[in-house]
Structures are given as structure tokens and as C-alpha cells.
Enzyme design. Sequence first.
Site, PDB file in Angstrom:
ATOM      1  N   GLY A  58     -22.874 -68.141  69.137  1.00 48.66           N
ATOM      2  CA  GLY A  58     -23.911 -68.261  70.157  1.00 48.66           C
ATOM      3  C   GLY A  58     -24.257 -69.727  70.366  1.00 48.66           C
ATOM      4  O   GLY A  58     -23.491 -70.634  69.978  1.00 48.66           O
ATOM      5  N   ALA A  59     -25.422 -69.955  70.970  1.00 49.24           N
ATOM      6  CA  ALA A  59     -25.841 -71.323  71.288  1.00 49.24           C
ATOM      7  C   ALA A  59     -25.896 -72.191  70.027  1.00 49.24           C
ATOM      8  O   ALA A  59     -25.439 -73.337  70.013  1.00 49.24           O
ATOM      9  CB  ALA A  59     -27.220 -71.267  71.950  1.00 49.24           C
ATOM     10  N   VAL A  60     -26.431 -71.631  68.944  1.00 47.65           N
ATOM     11  CA  VAL A  60     -26.597 -72.404  67.701  1.00 47.65           C
ATOM     12  C   VAL A  60     -25.245 -72.614  67.018  1.00 47.65           C
ATOM     13  O   VAL A  60     -24.912 -73.729  66.595  1.00 47.65           O
ATOM     14  CB  VAL A  60     -27.601 -71.698  66.760  1.00 47.65           C
ATOM     15  CG1 VAL A  60     -27.647 -72.369  65.401  1.00 47.65           C
ATOM     16  CG2 VAL A  60     -28.992 -71.677  67.396  1.00 47.65           C
ATOM     17  N   ASP A  83     -17.052 -63.983  65.356  1.00 44.12           N
ATOM     18  CA  ASP A  83     -18.136 -63.319  66.084  1.00 44.12           C
ATOM     19  C   ASP A  83     -17.681 -61.890  66.350  1.00 44.12           C
ATOM     20  O   ASP A  83     -16.519 -61.548  66.120  1.00 44.12           O
ATOM     21  CB  ASP A  83     -18.438 -64.059  67.409  1.00 44.12           C
ATOM     22  CG  ASP A  83     -19.846 -63.812  67.939  1.00 44.12           C
ATOM     23  OD1 ASP A  83     -20.671 -64.741  67.921  1.00 44.12           O
ATOM     24  OD2 ASP A  83     -20.118 -62.659  68.378  1.00 44.12           O
ATOM     25  N   ARG A  97     -31.554 -63.395  68.158  1.00 42.62           N
ATOM     26  CA  ARG A  97     -32.421 -64.580  68.206  1.00 42.62           C
ATOM     27  C   ARG A  97     -33.830 -64.183  68.636  1.00 42.62           C
ATOM     28  O   ARG A  97     -34.039 -63.092  69.158  1.00 42.62           O
ATOM     29  CB  ARG A  97     -31.843 -65.642  69.131  1.00 42.62           C
ATOM     30  CG  ARG A  97     -31.737 -65.235  70.597  1.00 42.62           C
ATOM     31  CD  ARG A  97     -31.694 -66.450  71.512  1.00 42.62           C
ATOM     32  NE  ARG A  97     -30.380 -66.949  71.828  1.00 42.62           N
ATOM     33  CZ  ARG A  97     -29.886 -67.054  73.070  1.00 42.62           C
ATOM     34  NH1 ARG A  97     -30.593 -66.661  74.097  1.00 42.62           N
ATOM     35  NH2 ARG A  97     -28.703 -67.558  73.287  1.00 42.62           N
ATOM     36  N   VAL A 129     -28.433 -70.238  58.614  1.00 42.96           N
ATOM     37  CA  VAL A 129     -29.221 -70.824  59.706  1.00 42.96           C
ATOM     38  C   VAL A 129     -30.010 -69.728  60.444  1.00 42.96           C
ATOM     39  O   VAL A 129     -31.102 -69.981  60.958  1.00 42.96           O
ATOM     40  CB  VAL A 129     -28.307 -71.593  60.694  1.00 42.96           C
ATOM     41  CG1 VAL A 129     -29.110 -72.264  61.793  1.00 42.96           C
ATOM     42  CG2 VAL A 129     -27.463 -72.635  59.953  1.00 42.96           C
ATOM     43  N   ARG A 134     -37.818 -82.997  63.530  1.00 44.37           N
ATOM     44  CA  ARG A 134     -38.733 -83.009  64.683  1.00 44.37           C
ATOM     45  C   ARG A 134     -39.958 -83.872  64.373  1.00 44.37           C
ATOM     46  O   ARG A 134     -40.407 -84.649  65.224  1.00 44.37           O
ATOM     47  CB  ARG A 134     -39.166 -81.568  65.019  1.00 44.37           C
ATOM     48  CG  ARG A 134     -38.080 -80.767  65.716  1.00 44.37           C
ATOM     49  CD  ARG A 134     -38.473 -79.312  65.880  1.00 44.37           C
ATOM     50  NE  ARG A 134     -37.523 -78.597  66.733  1.00 44.37           N
ATOM     51  CZ  ARG A 134     -37.247 -77.301  66.631  1.00 44.37           C
ATOM     52  NH1 ARG A 134     -37.849 -76.564  65.713  1.00 44.37           N
ATOM     53  NH2 ARG A 134     -36.388 -76.739  67.450  1.00 44.37           N
ATOM     54  N   HIS A 151     -39.824 -72.409  56.930  1.00 45.24           N
ATOM     55  CA  HIS A 151     -39.383 -72.922  58.238  1.00 45.24           C
ATOM     56  C   HIS A 151     -40.192 -72.197  59.301  1.00 45.24           C
ATOM     57  O   HIS A 151     -40.194 -70.968  59.350  1.00 45.24           O
ATOM     58  CB  HIS A 151     -37.889 -72.649  58.436  1.00 45.24           C
ATOM     59  CG  HIS A 151     -37.432 -72.787  59.866  1.00 45.24           C
ATOM     60  ND1 HIS A 151     -37.557 -73.947  60.582  1.00 45.24           N
ATOM     61  CD2 HIS A 151     -36.843 -71.904  60.713  1.00 45.24           C
ATOM     62  CE1 HIS A 151     -37.071 -73.770  61.805  1.00 45.24           C
ATOM     63  NE2 HIS A 151     -36.637 -72.538  61.908  1.00 45.24           N
ATOM     64  N   THR A 175     -32.869 -72.663  71.400  1.00 41.60           N
ATOM     65  CA  THR A 175     -32.731 -74.043  70.927  1.00 41.60           C
ATOM     66  C   THR A 175     -31.307 -74.194  70.406  1.00 41.60           C
ATOM     67  O   THR A 175     -30.740 -73.243  69.867  1.00 41.60           O
ATOM     68  CB  THR A 175     -33.712 -74.370  69.778  1.00 41.60           C
ATOM     69  OG1 THR A 175     -33.376 -73.583  68.639  1.00 41.60           O
ATOM     70  CG2 THR A 175     -35.151 -74.113  70.174  1.00 41.60           C
TER      71      THR A 175
HETATM   72  N1  LIG Z   1     -32.895 -72.336  61.088  1.00 44.94           N
HETATM   73  C1  LIG Z   1     -33.203 -72.933  62.221  1.00 44.94           C
HETATM   74  O1  LIG Z   1     -33.808 -74.016  62.209  1.00 44.94           O
HETATM   75  C2  LIG Z   1     -32.807 -72.285  63.530  1.00 44.94           C
HETATM   76  C3  LIG Z   1     -32.944 -72.976  64.749  1.00 44.94           C
HETATM   77  C4  LIG Z   1     -32.543 -72.324  65.922  1.00 44.94           C
HETATM   78  C5  LIG Z   1     -32.076 -71.009  65.880  1.00 44.94           C
HETATM   79  N2  LIG Z   1     -31.972 -70.360  64.684  1.00 44.94           N
HETATM   80  C6  LIG Z   1     -31.481 -68.971  64.575  1.00 44.94           C
HETATM   81  O2  LIG Z   1     -30.061 -68.965  64.731  1.00 44.94           O
HETATM   82  C7  LIG Z   1     -29.658 -67.643  65.135  1.00 44.94           C
HETATM   83  C8  LIG Z   1     -28.685 -67.732  66.297  1.00 44.94           C
HETATM   84  O3  LIG Z   1     -29.349 -68.185  67.453  1.00 44.94           O
HETATM   85  P1  LIG Z   1     -28.573 -68.292  68.831  1.00 44.94           P
HETATM   86  O4  LIG Z   1     -29.510 -68.910  69.808  1.00 44.94           O
HETATM   87  O5  LIG Z   1     -27.232 -68.909  68.612  1.00 44.94           O
HETATM   88  O6  LIG Z   1     -28.376 -66.753  69.201  1.00 44.94           O
HETATM   89  P2  LIG Z   1     -27.243 -66.158  70.157  1.00 44.94           P
HETATM   90  O7  LIG Z   1     -27.731 -64.804  70.548  1.00 44.94           O
HETATM   91  O8  LIG Z   1     -26.869 -67.144  71.206  1.00 44.94           O
HETATM   92  O9  LIG Z   1     -25.983 -66.018  69.190  1.00 44.94           O
HETATM   93  C9  LIG Z   1     -25.911 -65.133  68.135  1.00 44.94           C
HETATM   94  C10 LIG Z   1     -24.458 -64.759  67.980  1.00 44.94           C
HETATM   95  O10 LIG Z   1     -24.333 -63.926  66.837  1.00 44.94           O
HETATM   96  C11 LIG Z   1     -23.333 -62.977  67.144  1.00 44.94           C
HETATM   97  N3  LIG Z   1     -23.397 -61.829  66.244  1.00 44.94           N
HETATM   98  C12 LIG Z   1     -24.266 -60.781  66.263  1.00 44.94           C
HETATM   99  N4  LIG Z   1     -23.951 -59.931  65.282  1.00 44.94           N
HETATM  100  C13 LIG Z   1     -22.892 -60.454  64.611  1.00 44.94           C
HETATM  101  C14 LIG Z   1     -22.120 -60.036  63.498  1.00 44.94           C
HETATM  102  N5  LIG Z   1     -22.375 -58.902  62.852  1.00 44.94           N
HETATM  103  N6  LIG Z   1     -21.079 -60.813  63.114  1.00 44.94           N
HETATM  104  C15 LIG Z   1     -20.792 -61.958  63.744  1.00 44.94           C
HETATM  105  N7  LIG Z   1     -21.489 -62.403  64.816  1.00 44.94           N
HETATM  106  C16 LIG Z   1     -22.522 -61.652  65.236  1.00 44.94           C
HETATM  107  C17 LIG Z   1     -23.593 -62.626  68.604  1.00 44.94           C
HETATM  108  O11 LIG Z   1     -22.466 -61.995  69.214  1.00 44.94           O
HETATM  109  C18 LIG Z   1     -23.886 -63.997  69.186  1.00 44.94           C
HETATM  110  O12 LIG Z   1     -22.718 -64.635  69.660  1.00 44.94           O
HETATM  111  C19 LIG Z   1     -30.957 -66.894  65.440  1.00 44.94           C
HETATM  112  O13 LIG Z   1     -31.304 -66.078  64.340  1.00 44.94           O
HETATM  113  C20 LIG Z   1     -31.977 -68.011  65.640  1.00 44.94           C
HETATM  114  O14 LIG Z   1     -33.291 -67.593  65.426  1.00 44.94           O
HETATM  115  C21 LIG Z   1     -32.316 -70.983  63.517  1.00 44.94           C
END
Ligand SMILES: NC(=O)c1ccc[n+]([C@@H]2O[C@H](COP(=O)([O-])OP(=O)(O)OC[C@H]3O[C@@H](n4cnc5c(N)ncnc54)[C@H](O)[C@@H]3O)[C@@H](O)[C@H]2O)c1
Length: 331
Positions: A28-30, A51, A98, A135, A168, A192, A247
Site C-alpha cells: 500500500g501507500a506505506v 501482498d 489503515r 509498521v 515530526r 505511538h 500518510t
Molecule cells: N507506524 C507508523 O508510524 C505508521 C504510519 C503510517 C501508517 N501506518 C500503518 O501502516 C499500515 C498500512 O497503511 P497504508 O496506508 O499503506 O494502507 P493501504 O491500505 O494503502 O495498504 C495496506 C496493504 O496491505 C495489504 N494487505 C492486506 N491484508 C494483507 C495480507 N494478509 N497480506 C499481505 N498484504 C495484505 C493490502 O492489500 C494493501 O495493499 C496501516 O496499518 C497504517 O495505519 C503506520
Amino acid sequence: MSLKEQLIHTLHKQEGHAENKISVVGVGAVGMACAISILMKDLADELALVDVVEDKLRGEMLDLQHGSLFLKTPKIVSGKDYSVTAHSKLVIVTAGARQQEGESRLNLVQRNVNIFKFIIPNVVKYSPDCKLLIVSNPVDILTYVAWKISGFPKHRVIGSGCNLDSARFRHLMGERLGIHPLSCHGWIVGEHGDSSVPVWSGVNVAGVSLKTLHPDLGTDADKEHWKEVHKQVVDSAYEVIKLKGYTSWAIGLSVGDLAESIMKNLRRVHPISTIVKGLHGIKDDVFLSVPCVLGSNGITDVVKMILKPEEEDKLRKSADTLWAIQKELQF
Ligand SMILES: NC(=O)c1ccc[n+]([C@@H]2O[C@H](COP(=O)([O-])OP(=O)(O)OC[C@H]3O[C@@H](n4cnc5c(N)ncnc54)[C@H](O)[C@@H]3O)[C@@H](O)[C@H]2O)c1
């Protein structure tokens, strides 16, 4: 003879697996921001992506591979099957649901625990000696979940924790002072997100304590409202999610920085999530951010911070909140 055979005389057939492999679970985005950060920093000789959404996964892999000319990571692979992650030194887990606009990180928890019940055993199967860097949110709880499911020793299960919160904070402090964040020192510790704790006593530039210069720093009496800086840190994920939907860049860069400490065995100190039982009066198996020494073995040491009683109270309160949730989780 094929063109390749006419062109190339082989002295030694290249066999064996990559030496410095990193895998990212969740594109995903992260996950993709982490991937590009790792690639731009030349940290791996192989990058594997995993994924469940196969078209998106293959599309992201191809898009990165097409940039190979500009990168120094010779192999980029992907697959739904965890065999692609085999022999990783570091596995970064960003998969999961997310936060929705306004949703707290804790709300996400059981949804992501169920996802981890599938991911973690597969990662362990193919890379039993890797470091796990979690993460996905809520990151402190999911780091505990990953530790429990993996059976790994505690030093090899790391949560990105307050690494981003502290970054930040240092950015905002830098903006106020007109100084690069690298020279603005300040530590956000604990959970966090919403209940993170700013350690005002440690905020300094060049060893000059801001609290000594300005004793009201971080208090309600402060006419310069430095407490707002921490509030902005807490609000920043919500603000960015409201504006762009998610984010990505800052978390990707901060994970790249952690990956660098691990892959190059730098032993730098980062505010990341580790098991804090026995520290600051915490008695349960909870993961919270404290300053940790990070290298090729994962987290080997914790720096014992000198906290004020009210700061320790906040940490213990976070620990109690997390434990109350953790003990209800279904593995
Ligand atoms: N720790 C931090 O500081 C921080 C900061 C930003 C985001 N995050 C977290 O990171 C996570 C991802 O965020 P995002 O914006 O990329 O979300 P997103 O929805 O863009 O991406 C998540 C990805 O996970 C995949 N996925 C779901 N189930 C799966 C599985 N069983 N196996 C493999 N892949 C799977 C989805 O297909 C998707 O591509 C979220 O939990 C978000 O809250 C953490």
C-alpha cells in the site's frame, strides 16, 4: 550458439541466495514508500514484495524494476507466496487495514491481528533468523502480537513506534528555531500516537537545554505554547489523512532510516517500540517506544531515560491501556 553464449564466457556459475535481502509485506501507500526509501539508500541486494492483491503487487514490482537503471538493488521480486521472501535479513510488515478518517489506531486492532495470524508464521517459515520490523497500526500492540506469534527472541521484533512521532517533533522544533531537525534533539516516547509522551527535560540544541533556558517549556503556563508542538505531532497523522487520504512519505523515510541502522549495524539510538516490562515500573508484556540501540542483531540495548514522575505515570497509563486490550486479543 545463442547470442548470450556468443557474447559471454562464464567462469563461475552464480548460485546461492542474496546476502542482504529485505522484504516488505503490504504494498500500500506505506509499504511502497518504505520500498522506495530502501532502494534509494542502496540497503539491499534483493528486495521482495508481498501482498494479497496480485495485480497491484505485480504492477508495483514492474514499476520499480523499470527504474533498475537508476538503482543499485539488482533483484526486485514479488509474489503472494512467502517463498519470495526466503532468506531475508529484515522483513518489514506494513500490511493491514489503515485508519479511516477520524478512526483511532486502537480501533484497528483485532482486524489487523487476524491478518498477522496469517502473515507472521509465513515470514518465520522462510526467514527464521530475520529481524521483524512492524509498521502496521496500532503498531505497539501489533509488535507484541508479532512477537507472540513468531516465537522470536525479543531483540528481533521491533516496532517503528515513536520514530515518526519524534521526527515530526524535531521538524516542528526546527521550524520554530530555524535550525535543521538533525540539530534539534527531542524524544517522543511511549505509545505511538495519541498518548505519546514528549520528554521536555531532554529537548536541546548543541547540548543547551531548552527547559533550562525556559522553565515553562511544555507546561500550560508557557507563553510560547511549546506544548502545542507535541499536540501538532499527535494531530499530524489525522491532518495528513484528512488532506490526502493516508500518510506515506515521512513514515517511509523513517523506516528507511531504521533499516539502515539494521543493515549496516550502525548501533544508532532510535525511539522505537520494544518490550518495556521491568522499565519505568511497567509490569506487563507491553511494547512501547524508548531509546533503543539498533544494529544487525536488532535491539540489543535500551537507554534508561531519566523521566519525571508525571512522565513515568503517563508511560504506565499507556502500558495499562495497551495491556487491557492485549489480554482480550484472540490469537
Ligand atoms: N507506524 C507508523 O508510524 C505508521 C504510519 C503510517 C501508517 N501506518 C500503518 O501502516 C499500515 C498500512 O497503511 P497504508 O496506508 O499503506 O494502507 P493501504 O491500505 O494503502 O495498504 C495496506 C496493504 O496491505 C495489504 N494487505 C492486506 N491484508 C494483507 C495480507 N494478509 N497480506 C499481505 N498484504 C495484505 C493490502 O492489500 C494493501 O495493499 C496501516 O496499518 C497504517 O495505519 C503506520
